[in-house]
Design a protein around this motif. Structure first.
Motif, short mmCIF file in Angstrom:
data_model
loop_
_atom_site.label_atom_id
_atom_site.label_comp_id
_atom_site.label_asym_id
_atom_site.label_seq_id
_atom_site.Cartn_x
_atom_site.Cartn_y
_atom_site.Cartn_z
N ILE A 233 1.06 -1.23 -0.21
CA ILE A 233 0.30 -0.26 0.02
C ILE A 233 0.58 0.93 -0.46
CG2 ILE A 233 -1.87 1.02 1.50
CD1 ILE A 233 -2.21 -1.23 2.32
N THR A 234 0.80 1.64 -1.18
CA THR A 234 1.86 3.13 -1.21
C THR A 234 0.93 4.92 -1.06
OG1 THR A 234 3.14 1.49 -2.07
CG2 THR A 234 3.44 3.91 -2.54
N SER B 175 1.01 4.44 2.64
CA SER B 175 0.95 3.81 3.86
C SER B 175 -0.54 3.89 5.22
CB SER B 175 2.10 2.84 4.53
OG SER B 175 2.62 3.33 5.30
N SER C 281 -4.67 -6.59 2.86
CA SER C 281 -2.69 -6.71 3.01
C SER C 281 -2.85 -7.28 4.48
CB SER C 281 -3.09 -4.63 3.26
OG SER C 281 -3.86 -4.64 3.97
N THR D 282 -0.17 -5.27 6.32
CA THR D 282 -0.06 -4.11 7.07
C THR D 282 -1.14 -3.15 6.39
OG1 THR D 282 0.89 -2.87 5.08
CG2 THR D 282 2.30 -3.78 6.43
N PHE E 68 -3.61 -0.13 6.86
CA PHE E 68 -3.29 2.16 6.78
C PHE E 68 -3.72 3.01 8.05
CE2 PHE E 68 -4.62 6.39 4.43
CZ PHE E 68 -4.75 6.17 4.22
N GLU F 222 7.49 -1.68 2.01
CA GLU F 222 6.87 -0.62 1.61
C GLU F 222 7.67 0.55 0.58
OE1 GLU F 222 7.11 -1.56 5.77
OE2 GLU F 222 8.09 -0.79 4.55
N ASP G 25 3.35 -0.84 10.77
CA ASP G 25 2.75 -0.96 11.86
C ASP G 25 3.21 -1.16 12.96
OD1 ASP G 25 1.35 -0.12 9.50
OD2 ASP G 25 -0.57 -2.64 9.48
#
Length: 557
Positions: free
Chosen positions: A43-44, A46, A111, A113, A115, A170, A206
């Motif tokens: 996810i970019t 995050s 995901s 990780t 958000f 990431e 996270d």
């Protein structure tokens, strides 16, 4: 009676039927080629506020945007663009912190990780910073790959600003190089935080998932003297060479009230391929460094490669390798330095409080500057705490190696350490080198150890190389040096001294550490405040308000 001709015809017909059936069977065999599964791999960025454009990377998405359902935790977002491997969405109103899930054709992937819905706009930074730039606290900055502040450029960071270093998860396209901020020679970093609003460099992962070496770290490069050839390359794949180093008062900027967390990424399996938490190459005395905390570094917390920079109020917290590493002719001064270690984690190279070298091998017959200047810094009021248990029962069973020495002084170093306390390493002092190098420096007073307290060591003093145990012990115990080896209980430390999430470093009111300092020899230097106490603390805890003892679980948004 069936004729031979008819028999042959029947056999040919049967053979044809079998062949046809075989052909049909082959045509109906299922395709066993592995097919990709629906996944969400990155996810970019995050984190970011509502309205942030987010790219979701994965596999087996539907190229038709409307055929992909994306949820931010439980709130649906509109997919504005799609390919088989990426989706573009905007953080929807009502989104909350949590995982992002993608559903395609009734199959859902989540995901790994989360958000984070932030009040700060996320800004990704990569490549070079070539013009004077200010980073502000209303934004969250993501370092992707090596970010270079080039010569003649000043990067100013406002108090309270958060900078996250992207790692491989990431930033999958970083070729193994985690995010790092590298301030090149002739550039400046002005990072001036306050106790109430420190500047924080930390992991992009996270809470609860952060670890040693999630990203690169912070590197300052100056033009002060060092003792290596000008063509010597930097460690860790940083571009350029160290240069001749001719300006002792060179200014690389200011770091005040700054935290650096989970840095020290290993860039390859090659030795010395890591970047430290804070790395200082030939940084000059015009640079200001005070109130800096390096936590969970995957390599050394601090390493000085040459230079003349001075510093006060440094914290090395739960590092993996050495806390304070000095090399290549570093001659600066440091007062008030704290190391608190997790006794369960150490490096394969054997972790030390101090590791001090001139360089390897340290004593050239010829070479750049004939090995000068010597590594000859002065540290005063240092506290180094590993464990309050027997060191033999707390030697990094979960790490890759053991603890070794509170002070490993070797390879022609001329470091001096004054009025300091070292508790819990298997060895207190390892004096290591040749008769014409480390040992001669000690005899000549270039290497000076005074007012030191060793406690809770399996072996307080060790000699190595051409220095015998008896020589090292006699040197340390010389009465004029006022060094001591004391029982841990007699130090009267605070009961929470070794608590890794809520430490209290102030000695009890009757502790012998509150007196007994000596400022003879190199201690007369005007840089040092002539404290009466030994160790980093008297009756004031200078870590209060800005240090963080639980960065693993801190929510940065």
């Amino acid at each position: 009676m069936i004729s031979l001709k008819n028999k042959l015809y029947s056999l040919l017909l049967l053979a044809g039927l079998v062949a046809g059936m075989s052909a049909c069977d082959n045509d109906d065999e299922p395709d066993t080629t592995p097919q990709p599964e629906l996944t969400v791999t990155a996810i970019t960025p995050s984190s970011g506020p509502v309205g942030t454009k987010v790219t979701i990377t994965g596999t087996k998405f539907d190229p038709t945007p409307a055929n992909n359902t994306v949820l931010f935790n439980t709130t649906q977002a509109t997919v504005t663009a799609a390919t088989a491997t990426s989706l573009e969405v905007t953080v929807p109103a009502g989104a909350t912190n949590g995982v992002i899930s993608v559903t395609v054709g009734g199959v859902t992937a989540k995901s790994t990780t989360s958000f984070t819905v932030s009040d700060r706009t996320t800004v990704e930074v990569s490549g070079e910073i070539k013009a004077n730039t200010t980073w502000t606290k209303d934004k969250l900055y993501i370092l992707k790959g090596f970010v270079y502040v080039t010569a003649g450029t000043t990067l100013t960071i406002e108090k309270g600003t958060i900078i996250k270093g992207a790692g491989k998860e990431e930033d999958p396209n970083a070729s193994g190089k985690g995010g790092a901020l590298i301030v090149e020679a002739g550039a400046k970093l002005m990072a001036i935080g306050t106790p109430e609003e420190p500047i924080v460099f930390t992991s992009a992962k996270d809470p609860g998932k952060r670890s040693y070496g999630d990203w690169g770290g912070v590197v300052l490069i100056g033009k002060a003297p060092n003792n290596r050839p000008a063509s010597t390359a930097f460690e860790g794949g940083i571009r350029g060479t160290i240069g001749a180093g001719t300006d002792a008062n060179d200014n690389s900027g200011t770091l005040q009230y700054v935290r650096i967390e989970f840095a020290g990424i290993a860039l390859s399996a090659t030795p010395n391929s890591e970047i430290n938490g804070l790395t200082l190459y030939s940084v000059g005395a015009g640079t200001v460094i005070d109130h800096v905390q390096v936590s969970y570094s995957g390599d050394d917390s601090y390493e000085w490669f040459g230079g003349t920079v001075n510093a006060k109020n440094l914290i090395a917290f739960r590092g993996y390798d050495d806390d304070f590493d000095t090399d290549w002719g570093f001659t600066g001064k440091v007062q008030y330095a704290l190391s608190l270690r997790d006794p369960q984690f150490a490096d394969q190279s054997a972790s030390n409080g101090f590791e001090s070298d001139n360089y390897n091998p340290g004593e050239p017959a010829t070479g750049a500057n004939n090995g000068l200047p010597l590594t000859e810094p002065i540290f005063a009021n240092v506290s180094h705490f590993v464990t309050d248990k027997t060191p033999s029962t707390a030697q990094a069973p979960q790490g890759t190696g053991p603890y070794q020495s509170a002070m490993h002084l070797r390879r022609n170093t001329a470091i001096s350490i004054l009025n300091s306390v070292f508790v819990g390493s298997p060895e207190g002092l390892r004096l290591d080198g040749t008769a014409t190098g480390t040992w001669k420096n000690a005899q000549d007073g270039k290497l000076d150890l005074r007012g030191i307290v060793l406690s809770n060591n399996l072996t307080p003093v060790v000699g190595k190389g051409e220095i015998t145990n008896d020589q090292a012990t006699t040197y340390f115990n010389t009465a004029a040096r006022k060094n001591e080896i004391k029982d841990l209980a007699s130090l009267l430390l605070n009961s929470a001294n070794f608590n890794l999430t809520a430490p209290n470093f102030l000695p009890q009111a009757t502790s012998p550490l509150l007196s007994g300092s000596t400022w003879e020899g190199k201690g007369t230097d005007a840089f040092f405040t002539k404290e009466t106490f030994r160790g980093a603390f008297g009756t004031t805890d200078w870590t209060k308000g800005w240090a963080n003892w639980d960065p693993q679980n801190t929510i940065y948004k």
